[in-house]
Design an enzyme around this catalytic site. Structure first.
Site, PDB file in Angstrom:
ATOM      1  N   GLY A 157      31.689   3.733  31.819  1.00 19.45           N
ATOM      2  CA  GLY A 157      33.070   4.184  31.802  1.00 19.45           C
ATOM      3  C   GLY A 157      33.300   5.245  32.861  1.00 19.45           C
ATOM      4  N   ILE A 167      33.766   8.585  32.722  1.00 19.93           N
ATOM      5  CA  ILE A 167      32.949   9.795  32.636  1.00 19.93           C
ATOM      6  C   ILE A 167      31.499   9.490  32.986  1.00 19.93           C
ATOM      7  CG2 ILE A 167      32.061  11.555  31.064  1.00 19.93           C
ATOM      8  CD1 ILE A 167      34.746  11.392  29.578  1.00 19.93           C
ATOM      9  N   SER A 223      24.974   0.199  27.730  1.00 20.56           N
ATOM     10  CA  SER A 223      26.192  -0.221  27.040  1.00 20.56           C
ATOM     11  C   SER A 223      25.861  -1.453  26.214  1.00 20.56           C
ATOM     12  CB  SER A 223      27.323  -0.520  28.032  1.00 20.56           C
ATOM     13  OG  SER A 223      26.936  -1.522  28.938  1.00 20.56           O
ATOM     14  N   ARG A 224      26.742  -1.814  25.327  1.00 26.06           N
ATOM     15  CA  ARG A 224      26.465  -2.952  24.444  1.00 26.06           C
ATOM     16  C   ARG A 224      26.330  -4.255  25.224  1.00 26.06           C
ATOM     17  NH1 ARG A 224      30.894  -2.637  19.804  1.00 26.06           N
ATOM     18  NH2 ARG A 224      32.174  -2.078  21.603  1.00 26.06           N
ATOM     19  N   THR A 225      26.964  -4.307  26.390  1.00 27.76           N
ATOM     20  CA  THR A 225      26.865  -5.480  27.251  1.00 27.76           C
ATOM     21  C   THR A 225      26.386  -5.042  28.627  1.00 27.76           C
ATOM     22  OG1 THR A 225      28.717  -6.512  26.085  1.00 27.76           O
ATOM     23  CG2 THR A 225      28.093  -7.463  28.210  1.00 27.76           C
ATOM     24  N   ARG A 264      30.937  12.360  21.465  1.00 28.29           N
ATOM     25  CA  ARG A 264      31.413  12.777  20.152  1.00 28.29           C
ATOM     26  C   ARG A 264      30.214  13.142  19.282  1.00 28.29           C
ATOM     27  NH1 ARG A 264      35.297  13.783  22.267  1.00 28.29           N
ATOM     28  NH2 ARG A 264      37.479  13.138  21.875  1.00 28.29           N
ATOM     29  N   GLU A 312      33.816  20.772  13.929  1.00 24.03           N
ATOM     30  CA  GLU A 312      34.109  21.818  14.908  1.00 24.03           C
ATOM     31  C   GLU A 312      35.217  22.720  14.384  1.00 24.03           C
ATOM     32  OE1 GLU A 312      34.963  20.014  18.699  1.00 24.03           O
ATOM     33  OE2 GLU A 312      32.990  19.063  18.836  1.00 24.03           O
ATOM     34  N   HIS A 370      32.641  22.751  22.960  1.00 19.04           N
ATOM     35  CA  HIS A 370      33.503  21.625  23.362  1.00 19.04           C
ATOM     36  C   HIS A 370      34.379  21.999  24.557  1.00 19.04           C
ATOM     37  CE1 HIS A 370      35.376  17.700  21.613  1.00 19.04           C
ATOM     38  NE2 HIS A 370      35.370  17.694  22.939  1.00 19.04           N
TER      39      HIS A 370
END
Length: 285
Positions: A110, A112, A132-134, A200, A229, A248
């Site tokens: 992605g 970031i 990644s998943r793919t 996250r 948080e 954060h």
């Protein structure tokens, strides 16, 4: 234009309170508060995330933390306070070159993740692997990423630095909990990496994170995000020397950037085109 938590609060109070809403521009990158509000999905309007501006500051934060970890700036700061010349000894002098190290980015294809990879690769010569998943074919891999893989175990074993930029979804909650990080331990063929989390906090629960540190699956944790948080005062993470806590702040929404993204999306909305960074109500992000 609003924060996801505000919108979630309104809809949770009365799901029918915004009958004329067609599109909402979020001022946050994450929209998990919408999905955690117990609302019936899919919602009857489009929502766009605030994105496309966090990559650079988060990449800077990650590389700064990696350099500080390798060169032990915390030790030299302590030595200065104690007026102790080279008091840190080998902790300061026995460092590794970044161009000998591998950084694995979970969710790394992605915006970031790509910024982190380019900074690590082009700035410091690190080997970069995106999980990644793919997985992507070689011709589809973004600039700065050496390899793309969907093999989590392999990715964990390769990492000297393991960076999570994963969002909060049903699939990613506790993704690294319950001993998953054991594959990164030296006894299991890994390198005992330093773990950084800028995605996250719910990707791993606190008990699993502490267990990974105490069992030597990871050597340190540098955390900018947490499940709760602010981090509760009774959290054991506060007192651990192998944990760095950041409130954060790796990527903060800058007010000057919000109108730019909104106006661009407004042009697309008026012209009937697809909006940038549209939330997928089915995927959860």
């Amino acid at each position: 234009i609003t924060e996801p938590a505000i919108l979630a609060s309104i809809l949770r109070h009365d799901p029918s309170s915004l009958p004329n809403l067609k599109w909402c521009q979020s001022t946050f990158a994450g929209v998990d508060t919408i999905f955690d509000a117990g609302l019936r999905m899919p919602l009857p309007f489009r929502m766009t995330r605030f994105a496309g501006t966090f990559g650079q500051p988060i990449a800077e934060w990650c590389l700064a933390r990696i350099i500080a970890q390798e060169r032990r700036f915390d030790i030299t700061a302590r030595d200065q306070e104690e007026k102790n010349w080279r008091g840190g000894g080998a902790l300061v002098t026995d460092y590794r070159y970044l161009n000998d190290l591998t950084i694995v980015i979970l969710g790394g294809c992605g915006d970031i993740g790509q910024h982190i990879a380019r900074s690590a690769k082009h700035g410091f010569g690190m080997k970069t692997i995106a999980y990644s998943r793919t997985s992507r074919e070689k011709g589809q891999i973004p600039d700065g990423i050496d390899e793309s893989t969907d093999d989590l175990i392999r990715a964990l074993k390769e990492a000297d630095y393991l960076v999570s930029v994963l969002p909060s979804t049903k699939e990613t909650k506790d993704f690294l909990s319950e001993g998953v990080l054991s594959a990164a331990g030296k006894e299991n063929g890994g390198k005992c990496p330093v773990f950084l989390n800028v995605g996250r906090g719910d990707v791993i629960n606190e008990a699993s994170l502490v267990g990974a540190l105490e069992n030597g699956f990871i050597s340190a944790a540098i955390l900018d995000v947490f499940s709760t948080e602010p981090l509760p005062l009774n959290s054991t993470l506060w007192d651990r020397e192998d944990v760095i806590i950041s409130p954060h702040v790796s990527g903060i929404t800058q007010g000057r950037d919000v109108p730019k993204l909104f106006l661009k999306n407004l042009e697309l909305y008026i012209s009937g085109e697809d909006l940038n960074y549209t939330v997928d109500w089915n995927k959860g992000y």
